[in-house]
Scaffold this active site. Structure first.
Site, mmCIF file in Angstrom:
data_model
loop_
_atom_site.group_PDB
_atom_site.id
_atom_site.type_symbol
_atom_site.label_atom_id
_atom_site.label_comp_id
_atom_site.label_asym_id
_atom_site.label_seq_id
_atom_site.Cartn_x
_atom_site.Cartn_y
_atom_site.Cartn_z
ATOM 1 N N HIS A 32 0.848 -1.190 0.000
ATOM 2 C CA HIS A 32 0.000 0.000 0.000
ATOM 3 C C HIS A 32 0.889 1.248 0.000
ATOM 4 C CE1 HIS A 32 -2.827 3.080 1.399
ATOM 5 N NE2 HIS A 32 -3.774 2.296 0.936
ATOM 6 N N GLU A 51 0.733 4.070 1.414
ATOM 7 C CA GLU A 51 0.996 4.647 2.726
ATOM 8 C C GLU A 51 2.058 3.854 3.477
ATOM 9 O OE1 GLU A 51 -1.117 5.311 7.016
ATOM 10 O OE2 GLU A 51 -2.437 5.426 5.267
ATOM 11 N N THR A 88 -2.912 4.235 8.714
ATOM 12 C CA THR A 88 -4.040 5.009 9.245
ATOM 13 C C THR A 88 -5.403 4.444 8.872
ATOM 14 O OG1 THR A 88 -4.117 6.487 7.324
ATOM 15 C CG2 THR A 88 -2.693 7.147 9.162
#
Length: 339
Positions: A133, A135, A174
């Protein structure tokens, strides 16, 4: 005239754009207004192709790597996506004399700082997240490669073996499932009682709020629809939460055209939410599609009210957005095609 069957739509709140997504989209629009087209964006600014298409129509060009930007456009801005980037990306931009604007969500930047704090204090960083991912790639790229380990699930947490005497600290992506992350953290704390938590919660308020609303609406739902892109982590987690907490079926959809209405004859309650990068115009489109086929009653399932806002980059604060710009920023102005 045949009467339409009754249907209740439970509309979750909060849903859709969060403050970080709102800020990222504003940054692209403001940069286009101030510097003119083209403005380059590294990676999708947010994980939603309708947002991307709308920005492309305004003059944004999306690239995966900085070397895709033609030399003659090196004086035009390049924007880093809301997901964040490794430290190496701005370093490369500086070496190539590129003008860049960072649209990393401030809450992702907070996780970056927490990871760096762990490293600075001599702790090996445990990052809870999903491999590949953007992030996760960005967060792992804030510290030295041999000072961070990715933990994706409980099994990884049970198997992980640190070096003898190694101090540990953890942070998380997150956009994870609150429940799944809590299970992983519980394993890490059981195995490593001295592991240092982040200074503040890593999972962001928007992820938590959307999951809580879905959790509240799920019981009794014949179908739970989540508006979002297949590569959107927070949207995929909402599908899982809906199924875990009582929805008979939960589906991720990008447009109303993806809903198989032919097999929805016996449903009476549909719950509806949207991931943090999904525009409200798609929610409206789906409700309208149901109204064509059912006598719809809207039921609001709101568990929190969000009023967070994040400032855009200092270079862009004097630029004024028009009402049309604000419709786009608020998720109301995505191109109306491919329904």
């Amino acid at each position: 005239m045949t009467s339409k069957p009754p249907l209740t739509i439970r509309l979750c709140g909060p849903r859709g754009f969060c403050a970080g997504v709102d800020r990222a989209i504003q940054i692209v629009i403001l940069a286009l207004k101030k510097y003119g087209a083209p403005v380059y964006v590294r990676h999708e600014i947010v994980h939603n192709r309708y947002v991307v298409e709308g920005l492309q129509a305004r003059g944004a060009i999306f690239v995966e790597e900085l070397d895709e930007i033609p030399a003659e456009h090196h004086n035009q801005p390049v924007i880093f996506s809301a997901h964040g980037v490794p430290k190496s990306v701005p370093e490369t931009a500086r070496l190539q004399n590129l003008f860049y604007l960072d649209a990393t969500c401030p809450l992702v930047s907070k996780v970056h700082k927490q990871a760096m704090r762990h490293q600075r204090n001599g702790r090996h960083v445990i990052l809870i997240g999903h491999s590949g991912h953007p992030e996760v790639i960005g967060t792992m790229g804030q510290v030295e490669p041999d000072t961070v380990t990715l933990i994706e699930n409980v099994e990884d947490a049970e198997k992980y073996q640190p070096l003898p005497g190694q101090k540990l600290g953890f942070v998380s992506q997150t956009t994870l499932s609150v429940e799944d992350t809590a299970e992983i953290i519980a394993v890490l704390k059981r195995r490593f009682p001295d592991i240092e938590p982040p200074a503040a919660e890593s999972i962001c308020y928007a992820t938590t709020n959307r999951q809580e609303a879905v959790r509240a609406a799920a019981p009794g739902s014949d179908l739970f629809l989540i508006v979002g892109a297949p590569n959107s982590s927070n949207s995929r987690r909402l599908v899982e939460v809906a199924e875990r907490f009582g929805a008979k079926q939960s589906l991720l959809v990008q447009r109303a055209s993806e809903i198989d209405f032919a097999h929805l004859d016996n449903i009476r309650t549909v719950s509806l939410s949207a991931g943090a990068s999904a525009p409200e115009i798609i929610v409206d489109e789906i409700i309208a599609a149901f109204r064509k086929r059912f006598d719809v009653t809207i039921e609001i399932a709101e568990t929190a009210v969000e009023n967070e806002t994040f400032l855009v980059n200092r270079e862009l604060r004097e630029v004024v957005l028009t009402p049309e710009d604000m419709e786009f920023v608020n998720g109301k102005g995505i191109p109306d095609k491919d329904k």
